[in-house]
Motif scaffolding. Sequence first.
Motif, PDB file in Angstrom:
ATOM      1  N   ILE A 132       0.911  -1.141   0.170  1.00  0.00           N
ATOM      2  CA  ILE A 132       0.188  -0.195  -0.142  1.00  0.00           C
ATOM      3  C   ILE A 132       0.528   1.654  -0.504  1.00  0.00           C
ATOM      4  O   ILE A 132       0.432   2.723  -0.520  1.00  0.00           O
ATOM      5  CB  ILE A 132      -0.973   0.047   0.846  1.00  0.00           C
ATOM      6  CG1 ILE A 132      -1.512  -1.425   0.790  1.00  0.00           C
ATOM      7  CG2 ILE A 132      -1.720   1.530   1.657  1.00  0.00           C
ATOM      8  CD1 ILE A 132      -2.481  -1.536   2.331  1.00  0.00           C
ATOM      9  N   ALA A 133       2.241   1.125   0.823  1.00  0.00           N
ATOM     10  CA  ALA A 133       2.612   2.702   1.247  1.00  0.00           C
ATOM     11  C   ALA A 133       3.613   2.545   0.588  1.00  0.00           C
ATOM     12  O   ALA A 133       4.553   3.996   0.858  1.00  0.00           O
ATOM     13  CB  ALA A 133       2.729   2.507   3.030  1.00  0.00           C
ATOM     14  N   THR A 134       4.362   2.073  -0.276  1.00  0.00           N
ATOM     15  CA  THR A 134       6.181   2.152  -0.047  1.00  0.00           C
ATOM     16  C   THR A 134       6.581   2.819  -1.129  1.00  0.00           C
ATOM     17  O   THR A 134       7.519   4.044  -1.223  1.00  0.00           O
ATOM     18  CB  THR A 134       7.009   1.013  -0.621  1.00  0.00           C
ATOM     19  OG1 THR A 134       7.009  -0.139   0.252  1.00  0.00           O
ATOM     20  CG2 THR A 134       8.540   0.705  -0.752  1.00  0.00           C
ATOM     21  N   TRP A 135       5.764   3.193  -2.133  1.00  0.00           N
ATOM     22  CA  TRP A 135       5.638   3.666  -3.250  1.00  0.00           C
ATOM     23  C   TRP A 135       6.213   5.094  -2.962  1.00  0.00           C
ATOM     24  O   TRP A 135       5.670   6.523  -3.683  1.00  0.00           O
ATOM     25  CB  TRP A 135       4.679   3.774  -4.710  1.00  0.00           C
ATOM     26  CG  TRP A 135       3.080   3.990  -3.844  1.00  0.00           C
ATOM     27  CD1 TRP A 135       2.156   3.157  -3.725  1.00  0.00           C
ATOM     28  CD2 TRP A 135       2.352   5.592  -4.299  1.00  0.00           C
ATOM     29  NE1 TRP A 135       1.064   4.406  -3.063  1.00  0.00           N
ATOM     30  CE2 TRP A 135       1.331   5.406  -3.807  1.00  0.00           C
ATOM     31  CE3 TRP A 135       3.007   6.335  -4.176  1.00  0.00           C
ATOM     32  CZ2 TRP A 135       1.013   6.408  -3.562  1.00  0.00           C
ATOM     33  CZ3 TRP A 135       1.943   8.129  -4.134  1.00  0.00           C
ATOM     34  CH2 TRP A 135       0.723   7.542  -4.324  1.00  0.00           C
ATOM     35  N   ASP A 153      -6.006  -0.156   7.244  1.00  0.00           N
ATOM     36  CA  ASP A 153      -5.409   0.020   6.049  1.00  0.00           C
ATOM     37  C   ASP A 153      -5.637   1.319   5.666  1.00  0.00           C
ATOM     38  O   ASP A 153      -4.261   1.941   5.051  1.00  0.00           O
ATOM     39  CB  ASP A 153      -6.416  -0.352   5.301  1.00  0.00           C
ATOM     40  CG  ASP A 153      -5.954  -2.010   4.860  1.00  0.00           C
ATOM     41  OD1 ASP A 153      -5.641  -2.339   5.432  1.00  0.00           O
ATOM     42  OD2 ASP A 153      -6.274  -2.299   3.760  1.00  0.00           O
ATOM     43  N   ILE A 154      -6.708   2.389   6.651  1.00  0.00           N
ATOM     44  CA  ILE A 154      -6.429   4.267   6.226  1.00  0.00           C
ATOM     45  C   ILE A 154      -4.868   4.551   6.789  1.00  0.00           C
ATOM     46  O   ILE A 154      -4.315   5.402   6.689  1.00  0.00           O
ATOM     47  CB  ILE A 154      -7.518   4.685   6.718  1.00  0.00           C
ATOM     48  CG1 ILE A 154      -7.143   6.091   6.207  1.00  0.00           C
ATOM     49  CG2 ILE A 154      -7.493   4.647   8.672  1.00  0.00           C
ATOM     50  CD1 ILE A 154      -7.591   5.900   4.912  1.00  0.00           C
ATOM     51  N   LEU A 155      -4.348   3.304   8.154  1.00  0.00           N
ATOM     52  CA  LEU A 155      -3.156   3.836   8.650  1.00  0.00           C
ATOM     53  C   LEU A 155      -1.587   4.047   7.487  1.00  0.00           C
ATOM     54  O   LEU A 155      -0.614   4.644   7.441  1.00  0.00           O
ATOM     55  CB  LEU A 155      -2.202   3.185   9.879  1.00  0.00           C
ATOM     56  CG  LEU A 155      -2.876   3.432  11.115  1.00  0.00           C
ATOM     57  CD1 LEU A 155      -2.587   2.229  12.029  1.00  0.00           C
ATOM     58  CD2 LEU A 155      -2.720   3.787  11.825  1.00  0.00           C
ATOM     59  N   TRP A 156      -1.641   3.165   6.856  1.00  0.00           N
ATOM     60  CA  TRP A 156      -0.729   2.919   5.900  1.00  0.00           C
ATOM     61  C   TRP A 156      -1.005   3.752   4.171  1.00  0.00           C
ATOM     62  O   TRP A 156       0.081   4.329   3.523  1.00  0.00           O
ATOM     63  CB  TRP A 156      -1.315   1.175   5.260  1.00  0.00           C
ATOM     64  CG  TRP A 156      -0.610   0.506   6.252  1.00  0.00           C
ATOM     65  CD1 TRP A 156      -1.770  -0.857   5.567  1.00  0.00           C
ATOM     66  CD2 TRP A 156      -0.538   0.722   7.304  1.00  0.00           C
ATOM     67  NE1 TRP A 156      -1.191  -1.033   7.610  1.00  0.00           N
ATOM     68  CE2 TRP A 156      -0.399  -0.244   7.809  1.00  0.00           C
ATOM     69  CE3 TRP A 156       0.804   1.346   8.387  1.00  0.00           C
ATOM     70  CZ2 TRP A 156      -0.824  -0.526   9.776  1.00  0.00           C
ATOM     71  CZ3 TRP A 156       0.758   0.898   9.754  1.00  0.00           C
ATOM     72  CH2 TRP A 156       0.415  -0.278   9.795  1.00  0.00           C
ATOM     73  N   TRP A 157      -2.126   4.388   4.361  1.00  0.00           N
ATOM     74  CA  TRP A 157      -2.914   4.768   2.818  1.00  0.00           C
ATOM     75  C   TRP A 157      -2.535   6.001   3.360  1.00  0.00           C
ATOM     76  O   TRP A 157      -2.538   7.392   2.318  1.00  0.00           O
ATOM     77  CB  TRP A 157      -4.177   5.144   2.962  1.00  0.00           C
ATOM     78  CG  TRP A 157      -5.021   3.280   1.748  1.00  0.00           C
ATOM     79  CD1 TRP A 157      -5.738   1.908   2.292  1.00  0.00           C
ATOM     80  CD2 TRP A 157      -4.232   3.683   0.788  1.00  0.00           C
ATOM     81  NE1 TRP A 157      -5.285   1.485   0.786  1.00  0.00           N
ATOM     82  CE2 TRP A 157      -4.838   2.307  -0.231  1.00  0.00           C
ATOM     83  CE3 TRP A 157      -3.508   4.639  -0.718  1.00  0.00           C
ATOM     84  CZ2 TRP A 157      -4.492   1.547  -1.309  1.00  0.00           C
ATOM     85  CZ3 TRP A 157      -3.609   3.928  -1.887  1.00  0.00           C
ATOM     86  CH2 TRP A 157      -4.556   2.682  -1.992  1.00  0.00           C
ATOM     87  N   SER A 158      -2.015   6.290   4.228  1.00  0.00           N
ATOM     88  CA  SER A 158      -2.234   7.639   5.260  1.00  0.00           C
ATOM     89  C   SER A 158      -0.840   8.689   4.839  1.00  0.00           C
ATOM     90  O   SER A 158      -0.139   9.476   3.936  1.00  0.00           O
ATOM     91  CB  SER A 158      -1.899   8.537   5.935  1.00  0.00           C
ATOM     92  OG  SER A 158      -0.870   7.977   7.164  1.00  0.00           O
ATOM     93  N   PHE A 159       0.372   7.150   4.508  1.00  0.00           N
ATOM     94  CA  PHE A 159       1.405   7.954   3.833  1.00  0.00           C
ATOM     95  C   PHE A 159       1.287   8.651   2.522  1.00  0.00           C
ATOM     96  O   PHE A 159       1.750   9.529   2.545  1.00  0.00           O
ATOM     97  CB  PHE A 159       2.741   6.555   3.951  1.00  0.00           C
ATOM     98  CG  PHE A 159       3.010   6.157   5.588  1.00  0.00           C
ATOM     99  CD1 PHE A 159       3.610   7.434   5.997  1.00  0.00           C
ATOM    100  CD2 PHE A 159       2.134   5.277   6.036  1.00  0.00           C
ATOM    101  CE1 PHE A 159       4.597   6.598   7.490  1.00  0.00           C
ATOM    102  CE2 PHE A 159       2.895   4.854   7.872  1.00  0.00           C
ATOM    103  CZ  PHE A 159       3.289   5.844   8.253  1.00  0.00           C
ATOM    104  N   PRO A 160       1.277   7.628   1.499  1.00  0.00           N
ATOM    105  CA  PRO A 160       1.462   8.772   0.283  1.00  0.00           C
ATOM    106  C   PRO A 160       0.418   9.335  -0.396  1.00  0.00           C
ATOM    107  O   PRO A 160       0.934  10.250  -0.999  1.00  0.00           O
ATOM    108  CB  PRO A 160       1.014   6.935  -0.533  1.00  0.00           C
ATOM    109  CG  PRO A 160       0.279   6.375   0.507  1.00  0.00           C
ATOM    110  CD  PRO A 160       1.491   6.421   1.329  1.00  0.00           C
TER     111      PRO A 160
END
Length: 453
Positions: free
Chosen positions: A364-367, A417-424
Amino acid sequence: MDLISGPITKTLILFALPTLASNILQTLSSSVNSIWVGQFLGESALAATANANIIMFLMFGAFFGFGMAATVLIGQSMGRGDVDAARRAAGGVVGLALIFSVVIAVVGWFASDRILHWLVTPPEAFGLAHDYLRVTFLAVPASMLSVTLMMASRGAGDAVTPLRFMILTVVLDIVFNPVLILGLGPFPRLGIAGSALATATAGTISLAGMITWFYARNHVLRLRGHELIYLLPKWSELRFIVGRGMPMGAQMLVISGAGLIMIGLVNREGLVTSAAYGATLQLWNYVQMPALAIGAAVSAMVAQNIGAARWDRVASVTNSGMAINLVMTGVLIALLLTFDRAALALFLGSESPAIEVSRHIQLIATWTFLPFGTTIVLIGTLRANGSVVPPLIILFLSMFPIRLGIYYFGYSTIGSDILWWSFPLSSLASLAMAWIVYKRGGWRRTMPQPDVE
């Protein structure tokens, strides 16, 4: 290196490579230590180090701005050929680092429990985190002085000396960790405290070696005779370093503060998710390394060109930095996502349920590190001329109202999952704001110099 003439892209790459190598080695050391901790002491110990390490990032972030302000002064002074001004700035920030780090070490030793309670550290990891954090606080003075000297050296155009002593630090740290964790040979078995003590010992030895090297090789920033008084900066110099440094340090505090909040939110999801996030952060450290190295190189190179009145090269340095970052970071992201399972097993063990959680986080978030890296390069250019408030505002908005707003409004819909989407999503917002500030051009005004008369 000569940073004010010649080919820009080639010079920037060659100047950034030693810093990138230093970052790789530093992160490799941290990763190997995490492997020792995870394999020998278990997931609770790994979660404990993740909680403690974010505290140390916060402590170093508090001082980072002062070091960067001095680095800008050193870079611009070297660009205009004023070596004495560069030494004065270096001496002032080293003296400030010594005072600051001793205070942090004392306060941190007594406040360790309270800090870990604030982080909602899982009960299974609390005792281990306490032991690790207390010993780590004792290492703060040596570590902070080492980082300060390395930053100053890069500002003067020397990125190789910091690399030499990062190699020494890493080798010693990797060797000492299993010895002190397991009590090999005549040494006592110290567990997780042994890991922190190993890092402290390695850093202290490396600092002593670097100071000796500065004088043996007559480094441009070494202080002799009457120059030693520069370790006690005049009020005008201190006011300049603090005035420019506080907003830069606040940038790091914003980032580390957001990291603290994220750790607290992740901890609420349970031990498995906390361990998965700790392992993910270890791999993300590698992905963000090109951006940090190139951003630092761009800042030093731009500062020297501004000092030499070579404004015609500033935009080209920035553009080259953004292009180099996208290529290098993109390659690392592809490699990480291809070999993530094997990499995660090093930290968590091949049978850990946290592996699949961590893989999900990464997909989800690495990009996020593509826009993040571009933002770092732009901010590096801005701070090279003392423009420090706009980057602070940008980071604050993206890390708090935007990132936390995404979490607050999205959790009820898609859960953790919103934790990880908040990064990008927050990184894209910070890139948009940084680009607007960079293109408007107000940061190009001449930066006032401290009065040293």
